[in-house]
Design a protein around this motif. Structure first.
Motif, PDB file in Angstrom:
ATOM      1  N   ALA A 107       1.810 -35.204  30.168  1.00 22.33           N
ATOM      2  CA  ALA A 107       1.139 -36.112  29.720  1.00 22.33           C
ATOM      3  C   ALA A 107      -0.347 -35.452  29.059  1.00 22.33           C
ATOM      4  O   ALA A 107      -1.030 -35.219  28.209  1.00 22.33           O
ATOM      5  N   MET A 108      -0.914 -35.615  30.655  1.00 21.71           N
ATOM      6  CA  MET A 108      -1.977 -35.035  30.617  1.00 21.71           C
ATOM      7  C   MET A 108      -2.579 -33.919  30.478  1.00 21.71           C
ATOM      8  O   MET A 108      -2.944 -33.425  29.492  1.00 21.71           O
ATOM      9  N   ALA A 109      -1.641 -32.794  30.431  1.00 20.76           N
ATOM     10  CA  ALA A 109      -1.282 -31.307  29.827  1.00 20.76           C
ATOM     11  C   ALA A 109      -1.264 -31.223  28.569  1.00 20.76           C
ATOM     12  O   ALA A 109      -2.598 -30.482  28.132  1.00 20.76           O
ATOM     13  N   ALA A 110      -0.954 -31.677  28.621  1.00 23.97           N
ATOM     14  CA  ALA A 110      -0.194 -31.361  26.531  1.00 23.97           C
ATOM     15  C   ALA A 110      -1.773 -32.131  26.091  1.00 23.97           C
ATOM     16  O   ALA A 110      -1.899 -31.224  24.837  1.00 23.97           O
ATOM     17  N   ALA A 111      -2.001 -33.327  25.853  1.00 25.83           N
ATOM     18  CA  ALA A 111      -3.108 -33.821  25.940  1.00 25.83           C
ATOM     19  C   ALA A 111      -4.022 -33.277  25.489  1.00 25.83           C
ATOM     20  O   ALA A 111      -5.340 -32.559  24.537  1.00 25.83           O
ATOM     21  N   GLU A 112      -4.566 -32.620  26.868  1.00 27.01           N
ATOM     22  CA  GLU A 112      -5.690 -31.467  27.101  1.00 27.01           C
ATOM     23  C   GLU A 112      -5.541 -30.235  26.320  1.00 27.01           C
ATOM     24  O   GLU A 112      -6.249 -29.447  25.872  1.00 27.01           O
ATOM     25  N   GLU A 113      -4.352 -29.577  25.882  1.00 26.14           N
ATOM     26  CA  GLU A 113      -3.493 -28.492  25.099  1.00 26.14           C
ATOM     27  C   GLU A 113      -4.615 -28.840  23.797  1.00 26.14           C
ATOM     28  O   GLU A 113      -5.246 -27.754  22.748  1.00 26.14           O
ATOM     29  N   VAL A 114      -3.714 -29.724  23.159  1.00 24.59           N
ATOM     30  CA  VAL A 114      -3.655 -29.986  21.656  1.00 24.59           C
ATOM     31  C   VAL A 114      -5.090 -30.953  20.935  1.00 24.59           C
ATOM     32  O   VAL A 114      -5.033 -30.631  20.155  1.00 24.59           O
ATOM     33  N   GLY A 115      -5.710 -32.023  21.903  1.00 22.72           N
ATOM     34  CA  GLY A 115      -6.520 -32.948  22.136  1.00 22.72           C
ATOM     35  C   GLY A 115      -7.654 -32.329  21.401  1.00 22.72           C
ATOM     36  O   GLY A 115      -8.254 -32.302  20.114  1.00 22.72           O
ATOM     37  N   PRO A 116      -8.677 -31.421  21.325  1.00 24.63           N
ATOM     38  CA  PRO A 116      -9.698 -30.962  20.660  1.00 24.63           C
ATOM     39  C   PRO A 116      -8.970 -30.116  19.466  1.00 24.63           C
ATOM     40  O   PRO A 116     -10.293 -31.042  18.629  1.00 24.63           O
ATOM     41  N   ALA A 117      -8.380 -29.634  19.585  1.00 22.34           N
ATOM     42  CA  ALA A 117      -7.460 -29.085  17.944  1.00 22.34           C
ATOM     43  C   ALA A 117      -7.607 -30.292  17.111  1.00 22.34           C
ATOM     44  O   ALA A 117      -7.901 -30.557  15.916  1.00 22.34           O
ATOM     45  N   LEU A 118      -6.657 -30.917  17.339  1.00 19.78           N
ATOM     46  CA  LEU A 118      -6.432 -32.105  16.005  1.00 19.78           C
ATOM     47  C   LEU A 118      -7.795 -33.396  16.488  1.00 19.78           C
ATOM     48  O   LEU A 118      -7.464 -33.600  14.685  1.00 19.78           O
ATOM     49  N   PHE A 119      -8.323 -33.499  17.331  1.00 19.52           N
ATOM     50  CA  PHE A 119      -9.893 -34.206  17.001  1.00 19.52           C
ATOM     51  C   PHE A 119     -10.620 -33.045  15.491  1.00 19.52           C
ATOM     52  O   PHE A 119     -11.125 -34.201  14.610  1.00 19.52           O
ATOM     53  N   PHE A 120     -10.965 -32.267  16.066  1.00 19.07           N
ATOM     54  CA  PHE A 120     -11.899 -31.527  14.957  1.00 19.07           C
ATOM     55  C   PHE A 120     -11.121 -31.381  13.925  1.00 19.07           C
ATOM     56  O   PHE A 120     -11.947 -31.054  13.022  1.00 19.07           O
ATOM     57  N   SER A 121      -9.802 -31.171  13.458  1.00 13.72           N
ATOM     58  CA  SER A 121      -8.849 -31.412  11.945  1.00 13.72           C
ATOM     59  C   SER A 121      -9.497 -32.126  11.473  1.00 13.72           C
ATOM     60  O   SER A 121      -9.550 -31.895  10.588  1.00 13.72           O
ATOM     61  N   LEU A 122      -9.394 -33.597  12.123  1.00 11.70           N
ATOM     62  CA  LEU A 122      -9.670 -35.177  11.363  1.00 11.70           C
ATOM     63  C   LEU A 122     -10.712 -34.796  10.842  1.00 11.70           C
ATOM     64  O   LEU A 122     -10.786 -35.393  10.195  1.00 11.70           O
ATOM     65  N   ILE A 123     -11.549 -34.860  12.501  1.00 12.13           N
ATOM     66  CA  ILE A 123     -13.073 -34.802  11.748  1.00 12.13           C
ATOM     67  C   ILE A 123     -13.471 -33.775  10.487  1.00 12.13           C
ATOM     68  O   ILE A 123     -13.947 -34.484   9.769  1.00 12.13           O
ATOM     69  N   ILE A 124     -12.901 -33.121  10.258  1.00 10.51           N
ATOM     70  CA  ILE A 124     -13.177 -31.425   9.325  1.00 10.51           C
ATOM     71  C   ILE A 124     -12.459 -32.743   7.885  1.00 10.51           C
ATOM     72  O   ILE A 124     -13.120 -32.507   6.877  1.00 10.51           O
ATOM     73  N   ILE A 125     -11.628 -33.054   7.866  1.00 10.45           N
ATOM     74  CA  ILE A 125     -10.896 -33.933   6.760  1.00 10.45           C
ATOM     75  C   ILE A 125     -11.781 -34.748   6.664  1.00 10.45           C
ATOM     76  O   ILE A 125     -12.565 -35.025   5.032  1.00 10.45           O
ATOM     77  N   ALA A 126     -12.751 -35.581   6.930  1.00 13.10           N
ATOM     78  CA  ALA A 126     -13.226 -36.878   7.276  1.00 13.10           C
ATOM     79  C   ALA A 126     -14.737 -36.288   6.350  1.00 13.10           C
ATOM     80  O   ALA A 126     -15.628 -36.658   5.397  1.00 13.10           O
ATOM     81  N   VAL A 127     -15.519 -35.527   6.827  1.00 13.93           N
ATOM     82  CA  VAL A 127     -16.683 -34.383   6.567  1.00 13.93           C
ATOM     83  C   VAL A 127     -15.949 -34.413   5.197  1.00 13.93           C
ATOM     84  O   VAL A 127     -17.620 -34.322   4.658  1.00 13.93           O
ATOM     85  N   SER A 128     -15.095 -33.341   4.979  1.00 12.39           N
ATOM     86  CA  SER A 128     -15.102 -33.388   3.891  1.00 12.39           C
ATOM     87  C   SER A 128     -15.288 -34.266   2.611  1.00 12.39           C
ATOM     88  O   SER A 128     -14.959 -34.082   1.155  1.00 12.39           O
ATOM     89  N   PHE A 129     -15.139 -35.582   2.276  1.00 13.33           N
ATOM     90  CA  PHE A 129     -15.046 -36.203   1.447  1.00 13.33           C
ATOM     91  C   PHE A 129     -16.651 -36.269   1.569  1.00 13.33           C
ATOM     92  O   PHE A 129     -16.896 -37.364   0.097  1.00 13.33           O
ATOM     93  N   LEU A 130     -17.294 -36.070   2.581  1.00 12.61           N
ATOM     94  CA  LEU A 130     -18.892 -37.081   2.247  1.00 12.61           C
ATOM     95  C   LEU A 130     -19.802 -36.052   0.903  1.00 12.61           C
ATOM     96  O   LEU A 130     -20.510 -37.247   0.404  1.00 12.61           O
ATOM     97  N   PRO A 131     -19.226 -34.838   0.123  1.00 15.55           N
ATOM     98  CA  PRO A 131     -20.192 -34.249  -1.103  1.00 15.55           C
ATOM     99  C   PRO A 131     -19.677 -35.455  -2.420  1.00 15.55           C
ATOM    100  O   PRO A 131     -20.428 -36.257  -2.785  1.00 15.55           O
ATOM    101  N   VAL A 132     -18.482 -36.815  -2.047  1.00 16.97           N
ATOM    102  CA  VAL A 132     -17.980 -37.777  -3.527  1.00 16.97           C
ATOM    103  C   VAL A 132     -19.251 -38.756  -2.838  1.00 16.97           C
ATOM    104  O   VAL A 132     -19.439 -39.450  -3.655  1.00 16.97           O
ATOM    105  N   PHE A 133     -19.681 -38.895  -2.206  1.00 15.60           N
ATOM    106  CA  PHE A 133     -21.212 -40.381  -1.674  1.00 15.60           C
ATOM    107  C   PHE A 133     -22.828 -39.274  -2.262  1.00 15.60           C
ATOM    108  O   PHE A 133     -23.064 -40.343  -2.575  1.00 15.60           O
ATOM    109  N   LYS A 155     -10.884 -43.536   3.399  1.00 12.53           N
ATOM    110  CA  LYS A 155     -10.246 -41.823   3.463  1.00 12.53           C
ATOM    111  C   LYS A 155     -11.205 -42.163   4.646  1.00 12.53           C
ATOM    112  O   LYS A 155     -10.402 -41.111   5.684  1.00 12.53           O
ATOM    113  N   THR A 156     -12.352 -41.427   4.593  1.00 13.26           N
ATOM    114  CA  THR A 156     -13.503 -41.785   6.091  1.00 13.26           C
ATOM    115  C   THR A 156     -13.064 -42.001   7.176  1.00 13.26           C
ATOM    116  O   THR A 156     -13.197 -41.892   7.558  1.00 13.26           O
ATOM    117  N   PHE A 157     -13.044 -43.355   6.866  1.00 17.31           N
ATOM    118  CA  PHE A 157     -12.965 -44.263   7.882  1.00 17.31           C
ATOM    119  C   PHE A 157     -12.055 -44.411   8.513  1.00 17.31           C
ATOM    120  O   PHE A 157     -11.682 -44.289   9.935  1.00 17.31           O
TER     121      PHE A 157
END
Length: 87
Positions: free
Chosen positions: A28-54, A71-73
């Motif tokens: 489980a740790m090996a799997a989390a280390e493999e895809v964790g950073p990519a998943l985290f940054f993909s969700l952060i990019i989606i959150a940042v894409s809503f910033l121009p609406v503000f 959506k951002t929260f």
């Protein structure tokens, strides 16, 4: 928002299939280390894409600001949970 946990659990399942006799926590740790950073940054990019609406003002700002906040929260919370709670 539900893509990250599904991808994380699917990757853990694949690791457990490949290493059938291995420690499940290590797999489980090996799997989390493999895809964790990519998943985290993909969700952060989606959150940042809503910033121009503000930056919208007037009636448009009043109309779309609640959507952007919600959506951002929720995406930011999903990003944090996908790398902490799901693994």
């Amino acid at each position: 928002m539900m893509d990250a946990p599904v991808v994380m659990i699917e990757n853990m399942h694949k690791h457990l299939e490949r290493e059938s006799g291995a420690d499940p926590w290590a797999a489980a740790m090996a799997a989390a280390e493999e895809v964790g950073p990519a998943l985290f940054f993909s969700l952060i990019i989606i959150a940042v894409s809503f910033l121009p609406v503000f930056a919208l003002g007037g009636e448009e700002g009043k109309l779309f600001a609640p959507l952007a906040f919600t959506k951002t929260f929720s995406v930011a919370a999903a990003a944090m949970l996908s790398v902490t709670l799901v693994p």
